[in-house]
Design a protein around this motif. Sequence first.
Motif, PDB file in Angstrom:
ATOM      1  N   ASN A 114      42.967  33.280  44.786  1.00 29.03           N
ATOM      2  CA  ASN A 114      44.073  34.215  45.333  1.00 29.03           C
ATOM      3  C   ASN A 114      43.774  35.667  45.472  1.00 29.03           C
ATOM      4  OD1 ASN A 114      44.686  35.929  42.970  1.00 29.03           O
ATOM      5  ND2 ASN A 114      45.739  34.163  41.980  1.00 29.03           N
ATOM      6  N   GLN A 115      44.845  36.417  46.112  1.00 30.69           N
ATOM      7  CA  GLN A 115      44.387  37.787  46.733  1.00 30.69           C
ATOM      8  C   GLN A 115      44.417  38.708  45.372  1.00 30.69           C
ATOM      9  OE1 GLN A 115      47.467  39.523  49.051  1.00 30.69           O
ATOM     10  NE2 GLN A 115      46.338  41.102  49.896  1.00 30.69           N
TER      11      GLN A 115
ATOM     12  N   THR B 205      43.165  38.075  42.647  1.00 27.62           N
ATOM     13  CA  THR B 205      41.777  37.706  42.158  1.00 27.62           C
ATOM     14  C   THR B 205      40.650  38.457  42.897  1.00 27.62           C
ATOM     15  OG1 THR B 205      42.421  35.617  41.137  1.00 27.62           O
ATOM     16  CG2 THR B 205      40.358  35.893  41.255  1.00 27.62           C
ATOM     17  N   THR B 206      40.724  38.341  44.224  1.00 25.31           N
ATOM     18  CA  THR B 206      39.943  38.769  45.140  1.00 25.31           C
ATOM     19  C   THR B 206      39.918  40.252  44.855  1.00 25.31           C
ATOM     20  OG1 THR B 206      40.338  37.116  46.700  1.00 25.31           O
ATOM     21  CG2 THR B 206      39.296  39.064  47.445  1.00 25.31           C
TER      22      THR B 206
END
Length: 93
Positions: free
Chosen positions: A2-3, A5-6
């Motif tokens: 997910n964003q 985590t990125t």
Amino acid sequence: MNQLTTILAAKPLKIIECNMACLFDYDVPSDCPEWFWVKSNSSFKRNDNFEGGVWDFILNLAVDFSDIPLTLLPLFDSAKAADIDYILFHQGC
């Protein structure tokens, strides 16, 4: 992934700050040619805010600046050599 985590997995960026009032003698930022150059080339602009007109600008060192003022060139050269990503220019307020 997910964003969030990125974002958290990304390489942290390095930023240094430069108090322009320590480098140059001026009464107001608009009287200083180096301030004009910083303002014109910044990725983030924040000026003339609040009653005193605080100036804050961030320059992204991934940009190829071809016309850096000679008075600022040592700062830029040192920052690039130290793998700095951004420089925050401010007036010490």
